[in-house]
Design an enzyme around this catalytic site. Structure first.
Site, mmCIF file in Angstrom:
data_model
loop_
_atom_site.group_PDB
_atom_site.id
_atom_site.type_symbol
_atom_site.label_atom_id
_atom_site.label_comp_id
_atom_site.label_asym_id
_atom_site.label_seq_id
_atom_site.Cartn_x
_atom_site.Cartn_y
_atom_site.Cartn_z
ATOM 1 N N GLN A 242 -9.903 -3.953 -4.142
ATOM 2 C CA GLN A 242 -11.237 -3.415 -3.858
ATOM 3 C C GLN A 242 -12.143 -3.581 -5.078
ATOM 4 O O GLN A 242 -13.268 -4.066 -4.960
ATOM 5 C CB GLN A 242 -11.105 -1.922 -3.494
ATOM 6 C CG GLN A 242 -12.412 -1.261 -3.110
ATOM 7 C CD GLN A 242 -12.933 -1.750 -1.770
ATOM 8 O OE1 GLN A 242 -12.205 -1.722 -0.793
ATOM 9 N NE2 GLN A 242 -14.166 -2.196 -1.700
ATOM 10 N N ARG B 147 -14.204 -8.781 0.803
ATOM 11 C CA ARG B 147 -12.761 -8.527 0.636
ATOM 12 C C ARG B 147 -11.970 -9.765 1.068
ATOM 13 O O ARG B 147 -11.003 -10.161 0.428
ATOM 14 C CB ARG B 147 -12.311 -7.313 1.478
ATOM 15 C CG ARG B 147 -12.837 -5.959 1.010
ATOM 16 C CD ARG B 147 -12.224 -5.507 -0.304
ATOM 17 N NE ARG B 147 -10.782 -5.485 -0.294
ATOM 18 C CZ ARG B 147 -10.023 -4.480 0.147
ATOM 19 N NH1 ARG B 147 -10.591 -3.371 0.573
ATOM 20 N NH2 ARG B 147 -8.696 -4.543 0.114
ATOM 21 N N CYS C 245 -16.621 1.626 -0.407
ATOM 22 C CA CYS C 245 -15.453 0.785 -0.083
ATOM 23 C C CYS C 245 -15.126 0.826 1.408
ATOM 24 O O CYS C 245 -14.508 -0.100 1.927
ATOM 25 C CB CYS C 245 -14.261 1.258 -0.898
ATOM 26 S SG CYS C 245 -13.941 3.029 -0.705
ATOM 27 N N HIS D 169 -6.872 0.712 -6.817
ATOM 28 C CA HIS D 169 -7.156 -0.174 -5.690
ATOM 29 C C HIS D 169 -7.780 -1.459 -6.260
ATOM 30 O O HIS D 169 -8.987 -1.709 -6.105
ATOM 31 C CB HIS D 169 -8.107 0.528 -4.710
ATOM 32 C CG HIS D 169 -8.171 -0.092 -3.354
ATOM 33 N ND1 HIS D 169 -7.438 -1.220 -3.001
ATOM 34 C CD2 HIS D 169 -8.890 0.244 -2.238
ATOM 35 C CE1 HIS D 169 -7.707 -1.535 -1.750
ATOM 36 N NE2 HIS D 169 -8.580 -0.670 -1.258
ATOM 37 N N ASP E 199 -17.172 6.894 -2.717
ATOM 38 C CA ASP E 199 -15.919 6.775 -1.954
ATOM 39 C C ASP E 199 -15.718 8.123 -1.255
ATOM 40 O O ASP E 199 -16.379 9.112 -1.607
ATOM 41 C CB ASP E 199 -14.772 6.475 -2.951
ATOM 42 C CG ASP E 199 -13.397 6.370 -2.294
ATOM 43 O OD1 ASP E 199 -13.321 6.179 -1.060
ATOM 44 O OD2 ASP E 199 -12.386 6.475 -3.018
ATOM 45 N N ARG F 55 0.883 -1.184 0.000
ATOM 46 C CA ARG F 55 0.000 0.000 0.000
ATOM 47 C C ARG F 55 0.912 1.223 0.000
ATOM 48 O O ARG F 55 1.589 1.509 0.991
ATOM 49 C CB ARG F 55 -0.928 -0.011 1.219
ATOM 50 C CG ARG F 55 -1.720 1.264 1.363
ATOM 51 C CD ARG F 55 -2.876 1.152 2.328
ATOM 52 N NE ARG F 55 -3.990 0.425 1.742
ATOM 53 C CZ ARG F 55 -5.248 0.486 2.178
ATOM 54 N NH1 ARG F 55 -5.549 1.232 3.219
ATOM 55 N NH2 ARG F 55 -6.199 -0.197 1.584
HETATM 56 N N1 CP Z 1 -11.558 -0.317 1.619
HETATM 57 C C1 CP Z 1 -10.321 -0.419 2.113
HETATM 58 O O1 CP Z 1 -9.329 -0.681 1.403
HETATM 59 O O2 CP Z 1 -10.241 -0.234 3.452
HETATM 60 P P1 CP Z 1 -8.913 -0.063 4.307
HETATM 61 O O3 CP Z 1 -8.285 1.231 3.878
HETATM 62 O O4 CP Z 1 -9.373 -0.042 5.709
HETATM 63 O O5 CP Z 1 -8.000 -1.209 4.009
HETATM 64 N N1 NVA Z 2 -9.924 6.697 -1.887
HETATM 65 C C1 NVA Z 2 -9.681 6.208 -0.558
HETATM 66 C C2 NVA Z 2 -9.914 4.742 -0.484
HETATM 67 C C3 NVA Z 2 -9.700 4.101 0.852
HETATM 68 C C4 NVA Z 2 -9.929 2.633 0.827
HETATM 69 C C5 NVA Z 2 -8.262 6.566 -0.157
HETATM 70 O O1 NVA Z 2 -7.361 6.458 -0.984
HETATM 71 O O2 NVA Z 2 -8.062 6.974 0.987
#
Ligand code: CP
Ligand code: NVA
Length: 306
Positions: A131, A290, A262, A128, A222, A101
């Site tokens: 997701q 997930r 999400c 992502h 989102d 990440r």
């Molecule tokens: N939706 C999602 O990826 O959640 P987190 O950021 O908590 O992993």
């Molecule tokens: N768009 C959001 C998604 C989190 C799962 C972010 O990047 O923070």
């Protein structure tokens, strides 16, 4: 077969469908492959916080007989304490896979390039994919083979870029409503449009949320302020004011339309409590899925037998 999972645009429809089949089997019987990844270890190299992605991958590894090590922002300091290249080369000597990440999408691409083991994109500023795959799995679970219109209302960021990518590969109809200047990534859109020509997907962009939600079966949003965007908060709140998913907006969708997010949600900003907690919301099914989809991804990339 692909070594990594960086973008859904790299996957075929057949590959995604086989992932969904595996995920469906895991949902029915979570421990059916409890030794499939025996003695295998992955690291979660995370530069940002996480609930769903971290927990689903960690639990997923345990369910499959393997082990996961969480390396948060303070451990590795990717690209600061050590170059991305060295991190990839060294971790490849210890592990069987990496979930990353990152802030910069380039970093996850570079990590995959220099790692000899599979690298899974667990969210970058651009994409992502885990997701997006889970979301399309959830939509299939709710609607089967029915033709559906998916309306995404909000920020054209990572979550949307991956959802859109998945819709193009699977031949789905998606309408995207964003404020001007917050459209999905141009590069992603260009590739998705090309794929859509062959898959018969329909991708529509608009700045009108009502038009977009009209006759939709899925209404998705989102956060407006993604991780790392806190400094532009007030500017974005103003720009997105008319893009809140609330009861009034939802009234334009088909009866029985499902509401997706999400998560994490900024309740009262991009979505109201009433809608998030309402009868149309499937957000907790979505979050649960997930886990099943992550396990399918792990099995597919890490086990030689699938
Ligand atoms: N939706 C999602 O990826 O959640 P987190 O950021 O908590 O992993
Ligand atoms: N768009 C959001 C998604 C989190 C799962 C972010 O990047 O923070």
């Amino acid at each position: 077969m692909k070594k990594d999972l960086i973008s859904i645009l790299d996957l075929s429809k057949e590959y995604i469908e086989s992932l969904f089949e595996i995920a469906r089997a895991f949902k029915k019987d979570p421990f059916s492959k409890s030794t499939a990844l025996k003695s295998k270890s992955i690291a979660l190299v995370f530069e940002k916080p996480s609930n769903r992605t971290r927990v689903s991958f960690e639990v997923g590894m345990v369910d499959l007989g393997g082990h996961a090590i969480y390396l948060g922002p303070d451990e590795l300091k990717l690209g600061v304490r050590e170059s991305v290249k060295d991190v990839g080369k060294v971790l490849s000597r210890y592990l069987d896979g990496i979930v990353a990440r990152t802030f910069s999408h380039k970093d996850v691409v570079e990590l995959a390039r220099f790692s000899s083991i599979p690298v899974i994109n667990g969210l970058s500023d651009l994409l992502h994919p885990c997701q997006g795959l889970s979301d399309l799995f959830t939509i299939k679970e709710k609607f089967g083979e029915e033709k559906v219109k998916i309306a995404f209302v909000g920020d054209g960021n990572n979550v949307l870029n991956s959802l859109l990518s998945g819709c193009s590969v699977l031949g789905k109809h998606i309408c995207v409503a964003t404020p001007k200047g917050h459209e999905p990534d141009k590069g992603v859109l260009k590739k998705a449009d090309l794929i859509a020509k062959k898959s018969n997907a329909m991708i529509e962009l608009t700045n009108d949320p009502v038009k977009c939600v009209k006759s939709a079966d899925v209404v998705y949003t989102d956060v407006w302020i993604s991780m790392g965007q806190e400094s532009v908060r007030s500017k974005k709140i103003t720009a997105f004011k008319k893009f809140q998913v609330n009861k009034k907006l939802l009234s334009h969708a088909n009866k029985g339309a499902i509401v997706m997010h999400c998560l994490p949600a900024h309740r009262g900003e991009e979505i109201t409590d009433e809608v998030l907690d309402g009868k149309n919301s499937v957000v907790y099914d979505q979050a649960e899925n997930r886990l099943h989809v992550q396990k399918a991804i792990l099995l597919k990339l890490l086990s030689k037998k699938t």
